[in-house]
Design an enzyme around this catalytic site. Structure first.
Site, PDB file in Angstrom:
ATOM      1  N   GLU A   1      -7.194   0.519  -4.454  1.00 55.03           N
ATOM      2  CA  GLU A   1      -7.201   0.364  -2.995  1.00 55.03           C
ATOM      3  C   GLU A   1      -8.529  -0.192  -2.460  1.00 55.03           C
ATOM      4  OE1 GLU A   1      -5.816   4.285  -2.076  1.00 55.03           O
ATOM      5  OE2 GLU A   1      -3.802   3.762  -2.729  1.00 55.03           O
TER       6      GLU A   1
ATOM      7  N   LYS B   1       2.605  11.244  -3.583  1.00 52.47           N
ATOM      8  CA  LYS B   1       1.533  10.548  -4.317  1.00 52.47           C
ATOM      9  C   LYS B   1       0.566  11.532  -4.971  1.00 52.47           C
ATOM     10  CE  LYS B   1      -1.894   6.946  -3.329  1.00 52.47           C
ATOM     11  NZ  LYS B   1      -2.263   5.996  -2.268  1.00 52.47           N
TER      12      LYS B   1
ATOM     13  N   ASP C   1       0.880  -1.165   0.000  1.00 48.90           N
ATOM     14  CA  ASP C   1       0.000   0.000   0.000  1.00 48.90           C
ATOM     15  C   ASP C   1       0.917   1.213   0.000  1.00 48.90           C
ATOM     16  OD1 ASP C   1      -1.671   2.081   0.620  1.00 48.90           O
ATOM     17  OD2 ASP C   1      -2.401   1.250   2.515  1.00 48.90           O
TER      18      ASP C   1
ATOM     19  N   ASP D   1     -12.577   5.041   1.988  1.00 44.80           N
ATOM     20  CA  ASP D   1     -11.155   4.952   2.311  1.00 44.80           C
ATOM     21  C   ASP D   1     -10.605   6.368   2.432  1.00 44.80           C
ATOM     22  OD1 ASP D   1      -8.440   4.587   2.425  1.00 44.80           O
ATOM     23  OD2 ASP D   1      -8.284   3.301   0.667  1.00 44.80           O
TER      24      ASP D   1
END
Ligand code: AMP
Length: 532
Positions: free
Chosen positions: A152, A74, A11, A175
């Site tokens: 994800e 990211k 992850d 999430d």
């Protein structure tokens, strides 16, 4: 019997990263880093050209030497080419991400005594083509064989689905991580099918921290009379950032906390209650709910009018305000599902599924090499693995012109279509004896099959290619364009000149994913570098 192959899921988070593998009993297990914690801050400190520090030490150093650290990379992957300069050398987000991946992999190798080679890396469901390619490139730079990039929420659903005993359920998965928010509706059972997905990759725990930082700045100036904007000082800002995150986490467990703010030799003590924190961040929570409502609406249009469970993943779902808002809005107790680990665990399960698929579909080998044994995976109440169907979170189209020769975007693959998918459409050339057609490919989030060129059209272009035509074609000569989107969300384009059945294939030019030569150059440059 050959040794059991270890396959990994990573992850790669905006603020924290985490690695898992599947053990011999079929259970996904998180591997702690060398500091003994399950998640590693996704922070990179360029100590020197030869020494790169990743993780908690880098995060702590960010307060002292912010100009030498990179955080939240990211948010920029696949979008920009440079996030840092090491001497004269521009460093890309892919390269920074590869250091994070290397650090979590190295630590896992030390802990398990096995190499980290085959990996699945996760990304938010709404990452587009370039961000996915760039994420894969980061994995290649880290020296991995990237088996797949998985969304994800799909990974989270996979690890949750493994605990369901085979029951069929519709899940609403929220999430909320450190920098991104993904909301997805999935059908989970014998298969895992994404119904629709949405979110915002500029919404995450960092924004809650930023609200506290603004409050601390104002309180500091009220208490000390200081008129400077203390957040303009990089060191003060880093220290505020660390204190803000700490305070936020404390407020998940208690009602009030005290924060010390120091700037230029002056200090102030600021009290912050959970109630005040909730007020400061109410606008962010409303965005969470409104983005969730959008996805629920989309699901209704696809015939899914109710969900059985709400699953919360991502560290920021630990904030009581998220639980409370979701419960009061949707009238159901959400489940906080292994929030820091569910995604990496699901990715590890997927790595085994992918590798099994690769081995099963490989032609019989003449080699004497033993076929590696894979860990068993237990899913539901049997060992029948689910099939996984994702949807694309983006719409893909080409630029075309109408009868008045006014350009517009003609969309071939629509958002929320199940992938893999392949769509072809035939267009006509505009002029007689046209030497070539220019194929401009757009990626965006609209649901319209045709749309006028928006103002920011150029920023939506993900590639362009030129198809050379034979001479003497009349106007309106048919050109068939095919878009093929694979299960990793990566797009290939084919163009075919249908006149006389001659075919021409065109490959899309990527705007930001790295070429093989660039990847090799970065790998070569990083050979002697220590990542600790
Ligand atoms: P993830 O990307 O899922 O690891 O989530 C990281 C984010 O979760 C960061 O913004 C953390 O500050 C936040 N976080 C972790 N634990 C907590 C907690 N107990 N309360 C509030 N936020 C948290």
């Amino acid at each position: 019997m050959s040794e059991l192959l270890k396959l990994f899921g990573i992850d790669l988070g905006t603020t924290y990263s985490c690695i898992a593998y599947v053990d011999e009993t079929g259970r996904p297990v998180i591997v702690n880093n060398s500091e003994g914690t399950p998640t590693t801050p996704s922070v990179v400190y360029f100590e020197s050209a030869q020494n790169i520090v990743v993780g908690q030490v880098a995060k702590d150093t960010a307060e002292i030497e912010p100009q030498k650290t990179v955080q939240f990379v990211k948010r920029q992957i696949g979008k920009v080419k440079e996030v840092y300069k090491l001497g004269e050398k521009p460093i890309s987000p892919e390269e920074v991400s590869s250091h994070i991946l290397k650090k979590v992999a190295q630590d896992a190798e030390k802990e398990l005594g096995a190499p980290v080679k085959d990996v699945v890396i996760t990304c938010p469901a709404y990452f587009g083509d370039e961000e996915r390619n760039s994420t894969k490139d980061a994995g290649i730079l880290a020296g991995f064989n990237v088996l797949a990039i998985i969304n994800e929420p799909t990974a989270a659903a996979l690890s949750y689905g493994a605990t369901l005993g085979g029951a069929e359920k519709v899940l609403l998965v929220l999430d909320l991580g450190g920098g991104t928010f993904d909301v997805t509706i999935l059908k989970v059972g014998k298969s895992i099918e994404t119904v629709c997905t949405g979110g915002d990759y500029n919404l995450g725990g960092k924004d809650w921290d930023d609200s506290i930082i603004r409050y601390l700045k104002d309180e500091f100036s009220n208490q000390t009379g200081c008129t400077d904007d203390i957040t303009e000082n990089l060191e003060t800002l880093q220290s505020l950032r660390a204190s803000a995150e700490k305070a936020k986490i404390q407020l998940s467990g208690k009602e009030t906390t005290t924060i010390t703010v120091q700037h230029d030799g002056t200090r102030a003590r600021v009290e912050l209650s959970r109630e005040k924190f909730n007020t400061l961040t109410a606008n962010l929570l409303s965005q969470v709910i409104s983005l969730t409502d959008d996805v629920i609406r989309q699901a209704q249009e696809k015939g899914i009018s109710k969900f059985d469970e709400i699953i919360l993943v991502g560290g920021s779902c630990r904030m009581p305000q998220v639980m409370e808002a979701v419960k009061s809005k949707y009238g159901m107790d959400p489940k906080l599902q292994d929030p820091d680990a569910a995604v990496a665990k699901g990715a590890a399960l997927y790595a085994v599924m992918k590798k099994k698929g690769e081995i099963d579909s490989a032609p019989p080998s003449e080699s004497k090499e033993p076929i590696p044994s894979l860990p068993p995976i237990r899913y539901g109440n049997g060992d029948q693995l689910p099939t996984i169907t994702d949807v694309t979170s983006k719409t893909f189209g080409v630029e075309a012109v109408d009868k008045q020769k006014k350009p517009f975007i003609s969309n071939l693959i629509m958002r929320d279509t199940s992938i893999p998918t392949e769509v072809s459409r035939t267009y006509g050339t505009v002029d007689p004896n046209q030497p070539s057609v220019s194929i401009k490919i757009y990626e965006h989030a609209s649901y319209d099959s045709e749309m006028a060129l928006p103002k920011d059209a150029e920023s939506l272009v993900i590639g362009q290619t030129e198809l050379t035509l034979p001479p003497n074609l009349p106007a309106g000569a048919p050109i068939k364009i095919t878009f093929k989107l694979n299960e990793n969300g990566i797009l290939e384009i084919f163009a075919l000149d249908l006149t006389g059945n001659r075919s021409v294939t065109a490959t899309i030019e990527r705007k930001s994913s790295l070429t093989k030569a660039q990847l090799d150059e970065i790998k070569e440059r990083n050979k002697g570098i220590m990542v600790t």
